[in-house]
Design an enzyme around this catalytic site. Structure first.
Site, PDB file in Angstrom:
ATOM      1  N   LYS A  49       0.811  -1.202   0.000  1.00  0.00           N
ATOM      2  CA  LYS A  49       0.000   0.000   0.000  1.00  0.00           C
ATOM      3  C   LYS A  49       0.855   1.268   0.000  1.00  0.00           C
ATOM      4  CE  LYS A  49      -3.193  -2.349   3.103  1.00  0.00           C
ATOM      5  NZ  LYS A  49      -3.563  -2.415   4.527  1.00  0.00           N
ATOM      6  N   GLU A 111       8.218   2.477  -5.669  1.00  0.00           N
ATOM      7  CA  GLU A 111       8.172   2.105  -4.254  1.00  0.00           C
ATOM      8  C   GLU A 111       8.271   3.347  -3.381  1.00  0.00           C
ATOM      9  OE1 GLU A 111       7.438  -0.148  -2.350  1.00  0.00           O
ATOM     10  OE2 GLU A 111       8.370  -2.074  -2.731  1.00  0.00           O
ATOM     11  N   ASP A 112       7.628   3.296  -2.228  1.00  0.00           N
ATOM     12  CA  ASP A 112       7.822   4.370  -1.257  1.00  0.00           C
ATOM     13  C   ASP A 112       9.188   4.253  -0.597  1.00  0.00           C
ATOM     14  OD1 ASP A 112       6.920   2.016  -0.123  1.00  0.00           O
ATOM     15  OD2 ASP A 112       5.872   2.981   1.524  1.00  0.00           O
ATOM     16  N   ASP A 115      14.395  -1.017   1.967  1.00  0.00           N
ATOM     17  CA  ASP A 115      15.144  -1.228   3.210  1.00  0.00           C
ATOM     18  C   ASP A 115      16.064  -2.427   3.000  1.00  0.00           C
ATOM     19  OD1 ASP A 115      16.072  -1.363   5.789  1.00  0.00           O
ATOM     20  OD2 ASP A 115      14.133  -1.712   6.731  1.00  0.00           O
ATOM     21  N   LYS A 143      16.607   3.556   2.394  1.00  0.00           N
ATOM     22  CA  LYS A 143      17.295   3.252   3.653  1.00  0.00           C
ATOM     23  C   LYS A 143      18.379   2.221   3.322  1.00  0.00           C
ATOM     24  CE  LYS A 143      14.849   2.908   7.624  1.00  0.00           C
ATOM     25  NZ  LYS A 143      13.702   2.523   8.483  1.00  0.00           N
ATOM     26  N   PHE A 164      12.802   4.230  12.309  1.00  0.00           N
ATOM     27  CA  PHE A 164      11.473   3.837  11.850  1.00  0.00           C
ATOM     28  C   PHE A 164      10.717   5.104  11.463  1.00  0.00           C
ATOM     29  CE2 PHE A 164       7.094   2.522  11.968  1.00  0.00           C
ATOM     30  CZ  PHE A 164       7.150   1.272  11.372  1.00  0.00           C
ATOM     31  N   VAL A 165      10.302   5.193  10.214  1.00  0.00           N
ATOM     32  CA  VAL A 165       9.694   6.422   9.712  1.00  0.00           C
ATOM     33  C   VAL A 165       8.275   6.148   9.214  1.00  0.00           C
ATOM     34  CG1 VAL A 165      11.841   7.604   9.130  1.00  0.00           C
ATOM     35  CG2 VAL A 165      10.817   6.033   7.459  1.00  0.00           C
ATOM     36  N   ASP A 171       3.512   3.420   7.024  1.00  0.00           N
ATOM     37  CA  ASP A 171       2.618   3.289   8.177  1.00  0.00           C
ATOM     38  C   ASP A 171       3.305   2.728   9.407  1.00  0.00           C
ATOM     39  OD1 ASP A 171       2.843   0.564   7.028  1.00  0.00           O
ATOM     40  OD2 ASP A 171       1.330   0.066   8.532  1.00  0.00           O
ATOM     41  N   ARG A 177      -0.107   6.810   7.258  1.00  0.00           N
ATOM     42  CA  ARG A 177       0.214   6.835   5.822  1.00  0.00           C
ATOM     43  C   ARG A 177      -0.149   8.186   5.207  1.00  0.00           C
ATOM     44  NH1 ARG A 177       1.190   1.525   4.036  1.00  0.00           N
ATOM     45  NH2 ARG A 177       0.030  -0.097   5.110  1.00  0.00           N
TER      46      ARG A 177
END
Ligand code: PRP
Length: 193
Positions: A49, A111-112, A115, A143, A164-165, A171, A177
């Site tokens: 999402k 992609e957002d 990682d 990241k 953690f963002v 989310d 989000r």
């Protein structure tokens, strides 16, 4: 500078990238993609999402540019690797496939965040088998600290800190989000959630 206040602002420790910084990064990514896909059919594949917002904004930014792709298709695929945990389990699951074939099209996976890289590696393999004319990846937030696999990313927006963002698609337990900026949460948010 003012911004919209949100009911859960008390749990936000700070803004990492503002909405304006994110918008500028998307404009740059749009220019790079438009340049590489000039007068050719482009399909942006947003990865749900998280990439809901970046795919929407990127597609519109590309369409505003002169002399870009001959046409812009937007499709979504849904995968999950994190569940509701703060760290990746390493497992990638396909929850919803694309609606349309990508054979012969110039495909950019949107992609957002990247990682450990497993999600993008999975998607590149999956879509690469479908005979696209080309296959590239665009990631808004990188990241680079905990990669488990080396996977090519042709278009990178901003390098996020090793934290953690949340926000702009990202989310924590399906919340945050919708924030227009990238943020860090206060430690209490993880224990009270
Ligand atoms: C996030 C993000 C990427 C993936 C990247 O998705 O949107 O798809 O993790 O992580 P990786 O490089 O470590 O594989 P998530 O599984 O959290 O699902 P969501 O987009 O529905 O939030």
């Amino acid at each position: 500078m003012t911004r919209t206040l949100h009911s859960y602002d008390a749990t936000i420790a700070g803004e990492i990238f503002s909405a304006a910084e994110i918008a500028a990064a998307i404009e740059r990514l749009a220019s790079e993609i438009a340049r590489d896909c000039r007068r050719r059919p482009l399909t942006l594949v947003g990865v749900l999402k998280g990439a809901l917002y970046v795919a929407a904004d990127l597609s519109r930014a590309i369409s505003r540019l002169p002399d870009g792709p001959s046409e812009i298709g937007v499709d979504y695929i849904c995968v999950s690797s994190y569940g509701n945990a703060a760290r990746s389990s390493g497992e990638v699951r396909l929850l919803k496939d694309l609606s349309d074939p990508v054979g012969g099209r110039h495909v950019v996976i949107v992609e957002d965040i990247i990682d450990n890289g497993l999600t993008l590696e999975y998607l590149r393999a999956l879509l690469g088998e479908r005979n696209p004319a080309s296959l590239r990846a665009c990631v808004l937030f990188d990241k680079p600290y905990h990669r488990l696999v080396e996977v090519p990313v042709e278009y990178v927006g901003l390098v996020a800190p090793d934290e953690f963002v949340v926000g702009y698609g990202l989310d924590y337990q399906e919340l945050f989000r919708n924030l227009p900026y990238l943020a860090q949460l206060r430690p209490e948010a993880f224990t009270n959630g």
